[in-house]
Design a protein around this motif. Sequence first.
Motif, PDB file in Angstrom:
ATOM      1  N   LEU A  44      41.655  28.247  26.804  1.00 10.64           N
ATOM      2  CA  LEU A  44      42.671  29.165  27.624  1.00 10.64           C
ATOM      3  C   LEU A  44      41.531  28.688  28.949  1.00 10.64           C
ATOM      4  O   LEU A  44      40.292  29.825  28.643  1.00 10.64           O
ATOM      5  CB  LEU A  44      42.854  30.170  27.448  1.00 10.64           C
ATOM      6  N   ARG A  45      42.075  29.212  30.159  1.00 13.11           N
ATOM      7  CA  ARG A  45      41.575  29.497  31.250  1.00 13.11           C
ATOM      8  C   ARG A  45      42.306  30.939  32.242  1.00 13.11           C
ATOM      9  O   ARG A  45      43.692  30.393  32.312  1.00 13.11           O
ATOM     10  CB  ARG A  45      41.521  27.862  32.296  1.00 13.11           C
ATOM     11  N   VAL A  46      42.111  31.712  32.874  1.00 21.95           N
ATOM     12  CA  VAL A  46      42.553  32.456  33.174  1.00 21.95           C
ATOM     13  C   VAL A  46      41.651  32.710  33.995  1.00 21.95           C
ATOM     14  O   VAL A  46      40.678  32.692  34.302  1.00 21.95           O
ATOM     15  CB  VAL A  46      42.256  34.163  32.540  1.00 21.95           C
ATOM     16  N   THR A  47      42.574  32.556  35.887  1.00 19.13           N
ATOM     17  CA  THR A  47      41.986  33.905  36.988  1.00 19.13           C
ATOM     18  C   THR A  47      43.102  34.448  37.843  1.00 19.13           C
ATOM     19  O   THR A  47      43.560  34.640  37.292  1.00 19.13           O
ATOM     20  CB  THR A  47      42.506  32.172  38.322  1.00 19.13           C
ATOM     21  N   LEU A  48      42.084  35.108  38.497  1.00 18.48           N
ATOM     22  CA  LEU A  48      41.995  36.150  39.366  1.00 18.48           C
ATOM     23  C   LEU A  48      42.074  35.826  40.796  1.00 18.48           C
ATOM     24  O   LEU A  48      41.224  35.962  40.981  1.00 18.48           O
ATOM     25  CB  LEU A  48      41.857  37.348  38.615  1.00 18.48           C
TER      26      LEU A  48
END
Lengths: 115, 109
Positions: free
Chosen positions: B61-65
């Motif tokens: 998983l990779r999350v960006t904000l």
Amino acid sequence: GAGVSQSPSNKVTEKGKDVELRCDPISGHTALYWYRQSLGQGLEFLIYFQGNSAPDKSGLPSDRFSAERTGGSVSTLTIQRTQQEDSAVYLCASSSHGQGVREAFFGQGTRLTVV
Amino acid sequence: SQQGEEDPQALSIQEGENATMNCSYKTSINNLQWYRQNSGRGLVHLILIRSNEREKHSGRLRVTLDTSKKSSSLLITASRAADTASYFCATTQGGKLIFGQGTELSVKP
């Protein structure tokens, strides 16, 4: 307990009857949330408890819905004079931090069917 | 109205492909979380990203904000059939944890 426990897991009731749904949060968790989810939909916020008090009841759909929490632990969601549109899965979650900074742990929900 | 809105509503991919889901929100946040739901029951927390973070990884998983655009994305790499589920973003507002409508991901073997 090890996780959030909800009971009953399934409830079928006749229109007009009252129902009581129970949520047993993770021990020590101060925050407790109730949500409603209709088939294929997102989570509709109902109410949030911090300890025994409910700072936000804005999501309760009508005055037929009420909730309480005692001893900073178990919570019950009561629906009076149930209607068919109340049919949904009711989810409870608890968190160790009142401001929601920590993750929320969910129970498996109560599937309510009003016939 | 819900704080977070996911896009797309549904996504169907082949096993091994990457899946990207987006979430937009309306007000300032302290953090944003992603959850997964199997079979319409309890949700499971995947990852939390704080407002001062731009990217976070956890396994596949990779999350960006992007707080300037009020948006976040969840990338699942090398998807598996077992990743089939609904994925929700959630934001906190005054103690409330508010969820979006979710993205339904189907990964075909």
